[in-house]
Write an enzyme that holds these catalytic residues in place. Structure first.
Site, PDB file in Angstrom:
ATOM      1  N   VAL A   1      -2.247  -2.401  -3.579  1.00  0.00           N
ATOM      2  CA  VAL A   1      -2.198  -3.602  -4.683  1.00  0.00           C
ATOM      3  C   VAL A   1      -2.573  -4.897  -3.838  1.00  0.00           C
ATOM      4  CG1 VAL A   1      -0.697  -5.181  -5.975  1.00  0.00           C
ATOM      5  CG2 VAL A   1      -0.241  -2.596  -5.622  1.00  0.00           C
TER       6      VAL A   1
ATOM      7  N   GLY B   1      -2.104   4.170  -4.113  1.00  0.00           N
ATOM      8  CA  GLY B   1      -2.836   3.195  -4.391  1.00  0.00           C
ATOM      9  C   GLY B   1      -2.330   1.810  -3.493  1.00  0.00           C
TER      10      GLY B   1
ATOM     11  N   SER C   1       0.752  -1.282  -0.044  1.00  0.00           N
ATOM     12  CA  SER C   1      -0.005  -0.056  -0.006  1.00  0.00           C
ATOM     13  C   SER C   1       0.861   1.137  -0.004  1.00  0.00           C
ATOM     14  CB  SER C   1      -0.960   0.018   1.168  1.00  0.00           C
ATOM     15  OG  SER C   1      -2.040   0.777   1.127  1.00  0.00           O
TER      16      SER C   1
ATOM     17  N   LYS D   1      -4.445  -3.230  -8.679  1.00  0.00           N
ATOM     18  CA  LYS D   1      -3.770  -1.882  -8.076  1.00  0.00           C
ATOM     19  C   LYS D   1      -5.025  -0.953  -8.099  1.00  0.00           C
ATOM     20  CE  LYS D   1      -0.509   1.388  -8.197  1.00  0.00           C
ATOM     21  NZ  LYS D   1       0.910   1.565  -8.620  1.00  0.00           N
TER      22      LYS D   1
ATOM     23  N   ASP E   1      11.174   6.123 -10.114  1.00  0.00           N
ATOM     24  CA  ASP E   1      10.931   5.511  -8.937  1.00  0.00           C
ATOM     25  C   ASP E   1      11.687   4.311  -8.813  1.00  0.00           C
ATOM     26  OD1 ASP E   1      10.714   5.352  -6.067  1.00  0.00           O
ATOM     27  OD2 ASP E   1       8.359   4.896  -6.139  1.00  0.00           O
TER      28      ASP E   1
END
Ligand SMILES: *[C@@H]1O[C@H](CO)[C@@H](O)[C@H](O)[C@H]1NC(C)=O
Ligand SMILES: *[C@@H]1O[C@H](CO)[C@@H](O)[C@H](O)[C@H]1NC(C)=O
Ligand SMILES: *[C@@H]1O[C@H](CO)[C@@H](O)[C@H](O)[C@H]1NC(C)=O
Length: 643
Positions: A358, A356, A352, A373, A479
């Site tokens: 998952v 969002g 989390s 997701k 990321d």
């Protein structure tokens, strides 16, 4: 950024080539991060240790086809998120523990071919929320068939039910009319008595019904599945009859006779009602009438699934987001997702973040697991991250990039916008979990070998090279970290989570803070903290950190990196003469290579050098992804050639 760290771990010791012999060690309970444990088809003997109950993260347990004996430990009920449990083909005895009902998310349960006795815990049938397949066949189970079924959902989702080859007695429960999705029912070779219930005619999903070798009697219903003689097996029941020539059974005795019997019963009923009626109030009569009417209409919310449909009557599809360009993509409904994630339960949550969550789950129509997701549209960045992932979906196609397979864009039960993307589930979890499990405990398969690490690095580099150099405009991930590198069943790496990604464009905002980039401390390029523009060089920095982490097994945020020391500085200080000392001690390098100098020179030194060049302070000093990718491909090719 605010991730809840979740270890996903897999241990696959299924005996395909080299079955091993022995008992399951009690210490198995220490592998608390284990996500999947496969030890099927070996020569495991002894009992299943009760410490198995400590594996709170276990989702799949496969101990099929061994020589395990003793009882199923009741502690199995503590593994509440267990989804797939296979204990078939062993010598397990005793009762089925009632605690198993606590594993409410069990999809598949196979206890076939053991020596289990006693009856099936009633709660098991009452509490399992979305069992897909239950197999109790070929044991010594006794008692009546569990009547409670379907009140909360098992009836609506169950596709296959095997109870053949036991000693069940009594009648087939009327409540089983709730098995509305079931395609296969096998009750053969038991001691069941009574009639073949008429409700089987109404179960229109039913494809195979085997009631053979029981003591069933009376007239067999004639419509529904009973019109397909091949679909129904009734042999070995002495008392059955039918007026349909299709079933090749003796003709039933005169209908008129039974009709008078029914009339007789009816008049008895009326008489007894007349005696009982006066004390009943008009109110309760009305209530009974009301319940009977809705029940007859078939709208009584017995099944949890019906309930869901009632709760979300006004589902509508909203067509706004760019994802819908992708016409070929199949859609799923909000209800499907609710059901697949068991109402977004914690048990199904894999991770989390602020944008969002998952979940792992499975759609009713499909056997394979998926990762779902669900975007937090109310949180800052939630909507943007959905849009960018959609855009990535639309414009990318690469074997090392995770793309959604399905999407859901609709309104939820409260008429709020709801967006979810559905991905293939990666059984081997994230690179993060592989690199940083603190539980190696002597299970060698769980440690990444050197060759695997090279391949993973090369896979990630290939994904980034594609994103930077083959897409126009270039796509920057922003990321990159081990948590966002997922491993599929053959350990191919796939770059995932493009929620922070940006397409490079002239007007791209200069981030005011690290938060604007969406990166993660330790991996985010230093220049982003100084107000520099987002660029492909930022991804190179993160990649360099990831490569050094792969080699050293150390996170950039490790406790040892204080007072200006960092993973890069540390690696640099040991380069090149002492690099052997920084290698991950758990790395299982292939034996014949050992830590020889040739091996260091050929692979380790160039890899560390590559990591260091990617993490240069100045963006100008970092190489391009194309070069990095080419270098890694060469190293991989030379490694594979020699091993
Ligand atoms: C479990 O083991 C059985 C028997 O070897 C095999 O058929 C089945 O595919 C395995 N299931 C999973 C999910 O690994
Ligand atoms: C359960 O296991 C048995 C024995 O291994 C196998 O024959 C059977 O097909 C399995 N049941 C299901 C529903 O997969
Ligand atoms: C039901 O189980 C019995 C016993 O294992 C088997 O022989 C039969 O083929 C099964 N029936 C169906 C329809 O699969």
């Amino acid at each position: 950024m605010h991730e809840r760290a979740v270890w996903i771990f897999l241990c696959d010791l299924g005996g395909q080539n080299m079955p091993f012999e022995g008992s399951i060690p009690v210490e198995i309970g220490n592998l608390v991060n284990l996500f999947s444990l496969g030890m099927e088809s070996n020569f495991l003997y002894g009992s299943i240790p009760s410490s198995i109950g400590k594996l709170r993260n276990l989702y799949i347990l496969n101990l099929s086809k061994n020589k395990l004996s003793g009882q199923i430990p009741p502690s199995i009920g503590d593994v509440t998120q267990l989804a797939l449990l296979y204990l078939d083909g062993n010598n397990l005895g005793g009762n089925i523990p009632g605690s198993l009902a606590q594993c409410m998310g069990l999809f598949e349960l196979n206890l076939s071919q053991n020596n289990l006795d006693g009856s099936i815990p009633v709660r098991l049938f009452a509490d399992l929320l979305f069992a897909w397949s239950l197999d109790f066949s070929h044991n010594n189970l006794t008692g009546e068939l569990p009547p409670v079924l379907g009140t909360y959902g098992i009836g609506s989702g169950l596709v296959s039910l095997h109870m053949e080859g036991n000693r069940f007695h009594g009648q087939i429960p009327e409540r089983w009319h709730l098995l509305v999705s079931t395609r296969q029912i096998n009750l053969s070779h038991n001691d069941l008595s009574g009639v073949v219930p008429k409700f089987f005619e109404q179960l229109d999903k039913l494809e195979q019904l085997d009631l053979s070798y029981n003591n069933l009697e009376g007239a067999v219903p004639a419509s529904g599945i009973f019109t397909h003689s091949a679909a129904v097996v009734l042999d070995g029941n002495k008392g059955l009859c039918s007026n349909s020539p299709r079933l090749a059974l003796p003709i039933c005795p005169g209908i008129s006779g039974s009709a008078t019997k029914v009339k007789h019963h009816l008049s008895l009923l009326v008489t007894s009602l007349l005696i009982v009626l006066p004390p009943l109030t008009i109110g309760s009569l009305v209530l009974i009438w009301f319940m009977l009417t809705i029940w007859k209409k078939g709208s009584f919310p017995f099944s949890r699934w019906d309930l869901v449909s009632k709760m979300f009557p006004n589902r509508r599809e909203v067509h706004t987001a760019p994802c819908h360009d992708e016409k070929k993509l199949k859609r799923v409904s909000y209800e499907d997702i609710v059901k697949a994630t068991n109402w977004f339960s914690l048990v199904h949550t894999i991770s989390s973040t602020c944008t969002g969550s998952v979940y792992v789950g499975r759609f009713k129509s499909d056997k394979s697991l998926v990762a779902i997701k669900v975007f937090k549209l109310n949180e800052p960045g939630g909507y943007d991250s959905y849009l960018i992932e959609c855009e990535v979906l639309r414009s990318t196609r690469h074997r090392n990039i995770m793309r959604p397979v399905t999407l859901c864009s609709t309104l939820d039960s409260q008429n709020h916008e709801f967006k979810a993307l559905i991905f293939e589930f990666m059984v081997n979890g994230s690179l993060e979990a592989w690199l940083h499990s603190e539980q190696h405990n002597g299970i060698p398969d769980k440690v990444l070998g050197f060759g695997q690490r090279i391949c993973i690095a090369a896979d990630v580099a290939s994904a980034l090279d594609y994103a930077h150099n083959e897409l126009t405009p270039p796509l920057i991930h922003c990321d990159l970290k081990p948590n966002n590198v997922l491993l599929d069943d053959d350990m191919t790496a796939r770059l995932s989570d493009f929620g922070s990604a940006k397409f490079l464009s002239p007007g791209l905002v200069i981030p005011k803070s690290l938060d604007d980039v969406g990166g993660t401390i330790g991996y985010v390029a230093p220049e982003y903290g100084m107000g520099c523009e987002i660029s492909v060089a930022g991804d190179l920095y993160s990649f360099g950190v990831l490569l050094l982490e792969l080699l050293t097994g150390k996170r950039p945020t490790d406790d040892m990196f204080v007072d200006g020391l960092s993973l890069c500085k540390f690696s640099e200080s040991m380069f090149p003469d002492r690099v052997a000392e920084i290698l991950d001690p758990h790395m299982a390098h292939e034996e014949h290579q050992g830590c020889t100098e040739a091996w260091m020179e050929r692979y380790i030194v160039p890899l560390v050098a590559l990591g260091l060049s990617c993490t240069m302070e100045s963006t100008k000093d970092r190489p391009g992804m194309k070069d990095v990718c080419a270098k890694l491909s060469d190293i991989r090719a030379s490694f594979l050639e020699l091993s």
